[in-house]
Every structure is written in structure tokens, then in C-alpha cells.
Scaffold this motif. Structure first.
Motif, PDB file in Angstrom:
ATOM      1  N   ASN A 133      59.739 -36.714  67.135  1.00  0.00           N
ATOM      2  CA  ASN A 133      59.716 -38.166  67.190  1.00  0.00           C
ATOM      3  C   ASN A 133      58.315 -38.695  66.954  1.00  0.00           C
ATOM      4  O   ASN A 133      58.410 -39.870  66.092  1.00  0.00           O
ATOM      5  N   PHE A 134      57.324 -38.289  67.350  1.00  0.00           N
ATOM      6  CA  PHE A 134      56.015 -38.890  67.215  1.00  0.00           C
ATOM      7  C   PHE A 134      55.538 -38.858  65.826  1.00  0.00           C
ATOM      8  O   PHE A 134      55.045 -39.797  65.350  1.00  0.00           O
ATOM      9  N   LEU A 135      55.968 -37.862  65.183  1.00  0.00           N
ATOM     10  CA  LEU A 135      55.558 -37.451  64.181  1.00  0.00           C
ATOM     11  C   LEU A 135      56.135 -38.573  62.775  1.00  0.00           C
ATOM     12  O   LEU A 135      55.711 -38.981  61.834  1.00  0.00           O
ATOM     13  N   SER A 136      57.288 -38.995  63.236  1.00  0.00           N
ATOM     14  CA  SER A 136      58.273 -39.697  62.401  1.00  0.00           C
ATOM     15  C   SER A 136      57.967 -41.256  62.703  1.00  0.00           C
ATOM     16  O   SER A 136      58.351 -42.248  62.055  1.00  0.00           O
ATOM     17  N   ASN A 137      57.000 -41.561  63.747  1.00  0.00           N
ATOM     18  CA  ASN A 137      56.700 -42.992  64.224  1.00  0.00           C
ATOM     19  C   ASN A 137      55.504 -43.437  63.120  1.00  0.00           C
ATOM     20  O   ASN A 137      54.735 -42.878  62.979  1.00  0.00           O
ATOM     21  N   SER A 138      56.124 -44.726  62.590  1.00  0.00           N
ATOM     22  CA  SER A 138      55.315 -45.393  61.642  1.00  0.00           C
ATOM     23  C   SER A 138      54.059 -45.811  61.949  1.00  0.00           C
ATOM     24  O   SER A 138      52.993 -45.777  61.217  1.00  0.00           O
ATOM     25  N   THR A 176      40.499 -52.604  41.644  1.00  0.00           N
ATOM     26  CA  THR A 176      41.077 -52.886  42.864  1.00  0.00           C
ATOM     27  C   THR A 176      41.813 -51.929  43.620  1.00  0.00           C
ATOM     28  O   THR A 176      42.843 -51.419  42.902  1.00  0.00           O
ATOM     29  N   THR A 177      41.457 -51.404  44.800  1.00  0.00           N
ATOM     30  CA  THR A 177      42.161 -50.381  45.265  1.00  0.00           C
ATOM     31  C   THR A 177      43.009 -51.021  46.429  1.00  0.00           C
ATOM     32  O   THR A 177      42.607 -51.837  47.260  1.00  0.00           O
ATOM     33  N   THR A 178      44.388 -50.854  46.235  1.00  0.00           N
ATOM     34  CA  THR A 178      45.397 -51.170  47.119  1.00  0.00           C
ATOM     35  C   THR A 178      45.536 -50.140  48.232  1.00  0.00           C
ATOM     36  O   THR A 178      46.060 -49.140  47.837  1.00  0.00           O
ATOM     37  N   LYS A 179      45.210 -50.425  49.391  1.00  0.00           N
ATOM     38  CA  LYS A 179      45.611 -49.578  50.509  1.00  0.00           C
ATOM     39  C   LYS A 179      46.924 -49.334  50.793  1.00  0.00           C
ATOM     40  O   LYS A 179      47.966 -49.981  50.461  1.00  0.00           O
ATOM     41  N   SER A 180      47.117 -47.869  51.513  1.00  0.00           N
ATOM     42  CA  SER A 180      48.572 -47.409  51.749  1.00  0.00           C
ATOM     43  C   SER A 180      49.217 -48.520  52.563  1.00  0.00           C
ATOM     44  O   SER A 180      48.531 -49.105  53.362  1.00  0.00           O
ATOM     45  N   SER A 181      50.620 -48.347  52.800  1.00  0.00           N
ATOM     46  CA  SER A 181      51.347 -48.987  53.584  1.00  0.00           C
ATOM     47  C   SER A 181      51.098 -48.402  54.938  1.00  0.00           C
ATOM     48  O   SER A 181      50.451 -47.360  55.231  1.00  0.00           O
ATOM     49  N   SER A 182      51.716 -49.069  55.862  1.00  0.00           N
ATOM     50  CA  SER A 182      51.554 -48.315  57.293  1.00  0.00           C
ATOM     51  C   SER A 182      52.183 -47.179  57.610  1.00  0.00           C
ATOM     52  O   SER A 182      51.878 -46.490  58.686  1.00  0.00           O
ATOM     53  N   THR A 183      52.889 -46.564  56.622  1.00  0.00           N
ATOM     54  CA  THR A 183      53.478 -45.503  56.855  1.00  0.00           C
ATOM     55  C   THR A 183      52.798 -44.260  56.145  1.00  0.00           C
ATOM     56  O   THR A 183      53.206 -43.211  55.918  1.00  0.00           O
ATOM     57  N   GLY A 184      51.668 -44.587  55.586  1.00  0.00           N
ATOM     58  CA  GLY A 184      50.829 -43.471  54.998  1.00  0.00           C
ATOM     59  C   GLY A 184      51.356 -43.247  53.604  1.00  0.00           C
ATOM     60  O   GLY A 184      51.304 -41.972  53.152  1.00  0.00           O
ATOM     61  N   GLY A 185      51.792 -44.324  52.782  1.00  0.00           N
ATOM     62  CA  GLY A 185      52.174 -43.695  51.477  1.00  0.00           C
ATOM     63  C   GLY A 185      50.998 -43.699  50.443  1.00  0.00           C
ATOM     64  O   GLY A 185      49.756 -43.515  50.744  1.00  0.00           O
TER      65      GLY A 185
END
Length: 395
Positions: free
Chosen positions: A176-181, A120-129
Motif C-alpha cells: 500500500n505505501f509503496l504504491s502511494n504517489s 533544460t532538465t524537466t523533473k520527473s512527475s510526482s510518481t517518480g517517472g
């Protein structure tokens, strides 16, 4: 009579000396016995001097030849047992043996249950973890879970931005935009193509590339496309990077092109092959027999196709160019500058009608574009194309 008394006195003294030796031996034996038994098996010895003293001891005490201590006995000491400290060498050996045993048991358990496990593959969170794969057993037995952690998903502009900016507000806008989740969760492959060292590393592994494309294609296009388009408009404002964009700062130009090309690249890289079932982009990148197969994707972000490049004429290339043709007619798309040359070259290579060559590029003006179409990035030279191909073949 005097001799008799003397003999009696000597006998008594000899008996007392013998009694002293015997007492010493008995006391030693008692100490040994007490040391051999635990405190839980010990018992109190009650001693009453008035009852247990012998007549001989009483007589000696009365004459002052011995002294008897009538005070209460001191409390018995409490025996405390401590675990023996393991030496450094012994401790390291024991730890290594325990780790080896644990690893062997875990490997054996995993082997026995691998046939009945589902991945079962768990996708990453919205922050691209990080993402992980956790086998879930279908049997009723309770087994330890095994987690395989892969590398982090790639990110854009993951190397130094440098200092070649006219205003300090420009690198601040990038920060700023690179750190936006929300931006991170979109995983814009269009920006990865030219400005992501981590994506270059991912492209060397089929499973990691597939994993990245899975996550990128799961991003909601209805959210990410307007976000990237809005970021492109803000990027070229005078308060941000407008001056550097006008001066053709390569980093700013590439950022703008990647943002504007988000949707066509999204649709092209999420396209799957009907022959292999893989992503067409993945097959193109990993095709070692023809390392030029991924070059047409670069035209979507403003790079022209070198004349020496001859990609494989397959269904994936045909469908990809069909997607690009639908966006080449828009004036603010980089494809408006690069599609015609690429289409003509592929039409000549793969045969007439393989791709659409009659597209009116840049004919559609998008609202709010204000003529700020992305400038065409310099043509990739034949020497550079050959060098990149050699690098791919050597990896």
C-alpha cells in the motif's frame, strides 16, 4: 468475257486479303500507341459506319461475303497504374539506407546547433517517472527537438519482499505505501540505502546519482517528513507489522529505521561540498581511492561503523557528522544507537574536536514514541566491509 469476270473476281479477293493484312498491322500499331500513352492524354475516336465505310466494304456486305457489326462499341477499359511492390531484400535495404541518412542528417543538425542550445532538465512527475533533457535553441531557426531519456528514478524495496511475515497484513501494508504517489515523489534516500537495487545501480554513475539527488532534494521536507514519520508509526502497529517488528524481522526493522531517519538523511545527502560543488554524498560514493567514505551515512539508518573503516577526513564528513549530532539526541532515531561509536572513531582518526563526542544520545523523548525506538541493527563485520570495498573498487 468469262475470263475477264474471273480475273476481276480474283483481283478483288486478292485486294481483300491484302486489306485484311494491312488492317491487322494497323490495329497492332494502334494498340501499342494506346499502351504507351497515359489515360490523361488519350482521346475518343468517333466512327460513323454510314460515312466511313468504303464502297468495297458496302458491296461485300451486300453480297453476304462479310458481316458488319452495327452495335454500339463497348466502353473503353480504364487504365489503372499501381506502384510496383518492393521485394523484401530491396525494401530492407531501402529502409536501412533511409534510416542511415536520417541519422546522419540528425547528427549533423545537432552538431551545428549544439553551441547555441540550452539544456533544460524537466523533473520527473510526482510518481517518480523518467526524466529527460531537451536542448532548446536560441536561434530563430526551427529545428527538430532532441530528447535524451535517462533511466527511471530508483524506488525502495524494488526486489521481492519474500514471505517471511507473521501476518499477511504486513506485506499488504508494504504494498500500500509503496504504491502511494506521494511516498514515491518523496524519493526517500534513507530507505534506498539498504533496500533499493535500482539505487545501487544509480550509485555507479555520477550523472544519474546527481540527477536522483536533485529530485530527492527538491521533495518538500514539510510534506515528506510527517508522511514518513506517520508511516513508521503505522508500520509497527499490531494490525500491520507490529508482530514482525517485535520479532526483529530484518525487512520490517530496516523499513522502520529508514522511515524514521528520513529527515537526517535528507539533510546530509543534500549537503554540497564547498570544494567540488558536488553533493557530498555523491563525492563519497564515487571516491574510488577511498571506498569507505560513504559508510558514515549508514549509521543514520542504524548500522554501526566497523573499526576497519577509515573515511576521508574532509569538510563534508565534518558537516555530515554535525547534522547527525543534531538528531542523535532523539530517542526514536537510529542515530541514538550508533552516533557515539562513530563519533569516537572519527575523533580518533581525524583528530580531537573533528566531531562532537559529548552528545547525549536518546535524551529527548519525542511525543507519541511510546518507547518504540528502532532496535540497533547488527554491526557490520570487518570482513563484510572489506568485501563491499572490493566490489566498489572493481566496478
Amino acid at each position: 468475257m468469262g475470263n475477264l469476270r474471273s480475273n476481276i473476281r480474283n483481283s478483288r479477293r486478292g485486294g481483300l486479303a491484302g486489306l485484311g493484312n494491312s488492317s491487322t498491322i494497323m490495329l497492332s500499331l494502334m494498340i501499342v500507341l494506346v499502351a504507351m500513352v497515359s489515360r490523361t492524354s488519350g482521346y475518343a475516336i468517333n466512327y460513323t459506319p454510314s460515312v466511313d465505310d468504303s464502297n468495297l466494304l458496302k458491296e461485300l456486305a451486300a453480297r453476304g461475303e462479310i458481316h458488319v457489326d452495327r452495335r454500339a462499341p463497348p466502353p473503353r477499359p480504364t487504365l489503372v497504374f499501381k506502384r510496383r511492390q518492393v521485394g523484401e531484400d530491396e525494401e530492407s535495404t531501402t529502409t536501412a539506407e533511409s534510416a542511415a541518412t536520417s541519422t546522419a542528417n540528425s547528427a549533423a543538425s545537432t552538431t551545428e546547433t549544439s553551441k547555441s542550445a540550452k539544456s533544460t532538465t524537466t523533473k520527473s512527475s510526482s510518481t517518480g517517472g523518467d526524466t529527460s533533457v531537451t536542448p532548446t535553441t536560441t536561434s530563430g531557426n526551427t529545428l527538430p527537438s532532441v530528447t535524451v531519456v535517462t533511466t527511471s528514478l530508483p524506488s525502495a524495496f524494488d526486489t521481492s519482499l519474500g514471505s517471511n511475515f507473521t501476518k499477511s497484513s504486513c506485506p499488504q501494508f508494504f504494498s500500500n505505501f509503496l504504491s502511494n504517489s506521494t511516498f514515491q515523489s518523496c524519493l526517500p534516500v534513507s530507505l534506498f540505502l539498504q533496500n533499493s537495487n535500482s539505487f545501487i545501480q544509480v550509485e555507479k554513475s555520477g550523472p544519474l546519482l546527481t540527477q536522483t539527488l536533485d529530485a530527492a532534494c527538491d521533495a518538500p521536507l514539510a510534506v515528506c517528513m510527517p508522511l514518513l514519520s506517520n508511516l513508521a508509526s503505522e508500520l509497527i502497529e499490531d494490525d500491520n507489522c507490529g508482530t514482525d517488528f517485535a520479532r526483529q524481522n530484518p525487512l520490517v526493522v530496516q523499513a522502520y529505521s529508514g522511515m524514521m531517519a528520513y529527515e537526517p538523511v535528507y539533510r546530509a545527502t543534500c549537503l554540497k561540498s564547498s570544494e567540488t560543488g558536488n553533493y557530498c554524498f555523491s563525492d563519497a560514493v564515487l571516491n574510488r581511492t577511498n571506498p569507505f567514505d560513504f559508510y558514515p551515512y549508514l549509521t543514520a539508518v542504524g548500522m554501526t561503523l566497523p573499526a576497519v573503516v577509515q573515511p576521508t577526513c574532509n569538510q563534508c564528513l565534518h558537516d555530515t557528522m554535525g547534522i547527525f549530532a543534531g538528531y542523535a539526541g532523539t530517542d526514536n532515531q537510529p542515530l541514538a544507537k550508533t552516533y557515539t561509536g562513530c563519533a569516537n572513531q572519527l575523533d580518533s582518526l581525524c583528530g580531537a574536536g573533528f566531531v562532537a563526542t559529548n552528545v547525549k544520545t536518546g535524551a529527548v523523548t519525542t511525543p507519541g514514541s511510546s518507547g518504540a525506538s528502532a532496535p540497533q541493527i547488527s554491526v557490520m563485520t570487518a570482513g563484510l566491509a572489506t568485501l563491499i570495498a572490493a566490489i566498489w573498487l572493481g566496478t
